[in-house]
Design a protein around this motif. Structure first.
Motif, short mmCIF file in Angstrom:
data_model
loop_
_atom_site.label_atom_id
_atom_site.label_comp_id
_atom_site.label_asym_id
_atom_site.label_seq_id
_atom_site.Cartn_x
_atom_site.Cartn_y
_atom_site.Cartn_z
N GLU A 136 -6.38 -118.63 -42.94
CA GLU A 136 -7.43 -117.66 -43.10
C GLU A 136 -7.24 -116.21 -42.65
N GLU A 137 -6.37 -116.23 -41.58
CA GLU A 137 -6.45 -114.81 -40.82
C GLU A 137 -5.16 -113.95 -41.07
N LEU A 138 -4.03 -114.72 -41.65
CA LEU A 138 -2.77 -113.98 -41.86
C LEU A 138 -2.52 -113.99 -43.17
N ILE A 139 -2.78 -113.02 -43.89
CA ILE A 139 -2.70 -113.10 -45.52
C ILE A 139 -1.15 -112.55 -45.65
N GLN A 140 -0.37 -113.75 -46.32
CA GLN A 140 1.03 -113.60 -46.38
C GLN A 140 1.42 -112.61 -47.47
N LEU A 141 2.31 -111.44 -47.21
CA LEU A 141 2.57 -110.59 -48.31
C LEU A 141 3.35 -111.51 -49.51
N ASP A 142 3.35 -111.33 -50.71
CA ASP A 142 3.87 -112.04 -51.61
C ASP A 142 5.51 -111.72 -51.68
N ASN A 143 5.86 -113.01 -51.32
CA ASN A 143 7.58 -113.29 -51.32
C ASN A 143 7.74 -114.34 -52.28
N GLY A 144 6.91 -114.97 -52.81
CA GLY A 144 7.56 -116.07 -53.74
C GLY A 144 7.60 -117.37 -52.98
N ILE A 145 7.04 -117.53 -51.86
CA ILE A 145 7.09 -118.58 -51.15
C ILE A 145 5.39 -119.02 -51.14
N ASP A 146 5.23 -120.35 -51.44
CA ASP A 146 3.93 -121.15 -51.39
C ASP A 146 3.33 -120.78 -49.88
N SER A 147 2.16 -120.24 -49.81
CA SER A 147 1.80 -120.00 -48.37
C SER A 147 1.11 -121.02 -47.90
N GLU A 148 0.72 -122.19 -48.23
CA GLU A 148 0.40 -123.54 -47.75
C GLU A 148 1.35 -124.20 -47.29
N LEU A 149 2.53 -124.24 -48.08
CA LEU A 149 3.88 -124.95 -47.48
C LEU A 149 4.29 -124.23 -46.38
N HIS A 150 4.37 -122.84 -46.47
CA HIS A 150 4.75 -121.89 -45.24
C HIS A 150 4.16 -122.15 -44.01
N ALA A 151 2.59 -122.22 -44.27
CA ALA A 151 2.01 -122.53 -43.00
C ALA A 151 2.34 -123.72 -42.55
N ILE A 152 2.45 -124.89 -43.10
CA ILE A 152 2.62 -126.18 -42.80
C ILE A 152 3.92 -126.19 -42.12
N TYR A 153 4.98 -125.69 -42.57
CA TYR A 153 6.50 -125.35 -42.34
C TYR A 153 6.41 -124.76 -40.45
N SER A 154 5.72 -123.75 -40.79
CA SER A 154 5.64 -122.81 -39.48
C SER A 154 4.79 -123.54 -38.33
N ILE A 155 3.64 -124.14 -38.55
CA ILE A 155 2.87 -124.71 -37.66
C ILE A 155 3.54 -126.11 -37.11
N HIS A 156 4.05 -126.65 -37.85
CA HIS A 156 4.92 -128.06 -37.48
C HIS A 156 6.08 -127.44 -36.39
N ALA A 157 6.62 -126.54 -36.83
CA ALA A 157 7.85 -125.94 -35.87
C ALA A 157 7.26 -125.61 -34.57
N LEU A 158 6.18 -124.78 -34.55
CA LEU A 158 5.61 -124.29 -33.51
C LEU A 158 4.91 -125.50 -32.64
N VAL A 159 4.33 -126.37 -33.03
CA VAL A 159 3.75 -127.58 -32.41
C VAL A 159 4.86 -128.29 -31.79
N GLY A 160 5.95 -128.52 -32.56
CA GLY A 160 6.97 -129.18 -32.04
C GLY A 160 7.60 -128.65 -30.88
N LEU A 161 7.76 -127.56 -31.06
CA LEU A 161 8.42 -126.88 -29.89
C LEU A 161 7.51 -126.86 -28.81
N VAL A 162 6.31 -126.50 -28.67
CA VAL A 162 5.36 -126.55 -27.68
C VAL A 162 5.37 -128.01 -26.89
N PHE A 163 5.29 -129.12 -27.89
CA PHE A 163 5.08 -130.62 -27.31
C PHE A 163 6.60 -130.94 -26.91
N TYR A 164 7.67 -130.19 -27.24
CA TYR A 164 9.04 -130.64 -26.19
C TYR A 164 9.09 -129.88 -24.97
#
Length: 200
Positions: A136-164
């Protein structure tokens, strides 16, 4: 607000805080599913009437604890970009990443929750909340990457790092985690050396 209302408000705040602390104390020693409301009020030194005047169930009390954490988590996540129109990730200063400071400030609560039988609940809520504001708050510039998939990938990585980090009992400082996260975000390898020896 009258003086009487202020006293009542302070009593409510104190009783809720005591009930939250009692639940967390119990959760540090036994599964959430095994904890009774009678145990919570005994540890908090209140009665069942006080509990039910504030919460309809122990699940509602736990939800309040988790929701409060997540609201603070989201504030820390927004910190690097909340006052800018264009968020330059490649210029992100490590010290502006506040999420690790938030986690460390609430280290005891996160440690209890991560070792409890409600771990999947807090993981899901953290992921959903972070994914929502990212989209909702970070509008991704057009780079050919699906914005939802990118959000899922990024947040999983961040949450995984935090929990580790929490599960490692905070083996690194907040500053170190901030620096490493920024380096990982900006690392764009074109190739990687393998350790596999090919048979000739």
């Amino acid at each position: 607000m009258t003086e009487n209302n202020k006293k009542i408000d302070r009593r409510i705040i104190r009783s809720r805080e005591a009930l939250r602390e009692a639940l967390l104390s119990l959760m540090s020693n036994k599964p959430f599913t095994s904890i009774s409301i009678t145990e919570i009020v005994e540890v908090a030194n209140y009665n069942r009437g006080t509990f039910y005047s504030n919460y309809e169930s122990k699940e509602a009390l736990l939800d309040e604890i988790i929701s409060g954490l997540i609201q603070d988590l989201l504030r820390s996540f927004r910190a690097p970009y909340e006052n800018v129109e264009l968020f330059r990730i490649d210029e992100l200063p490590a010290k502006s990443v506040m999420i690790f400071d938030h986690i460390y400030q609430h280290a005891s609560i996160y440690s209890i929750l991560l070792k409890s039988d409600v771990l999947s609940n807090i993981r899901e809520k953290m992921f959903s909340a972070l994914k929502k504001i990212t989209q909702e708050e970070l509008i991704q510039l057009d780079n050919g990457i699906d914005s939802e998939l990118h959000a899922i990938y990024s947040i999983h990585a961040l949450v995984g790092l935090v929990f580790y980090w929490v599960e490692s009992d905070f083996k690194h400082s907040s500053a170190y985690m901030q620096e490493q996260l920024v380096k990982m975000i900006n690392w764009r390898p074109a190739a990687a050396k393998t350790a596999i020896r090919l048979n000739r």
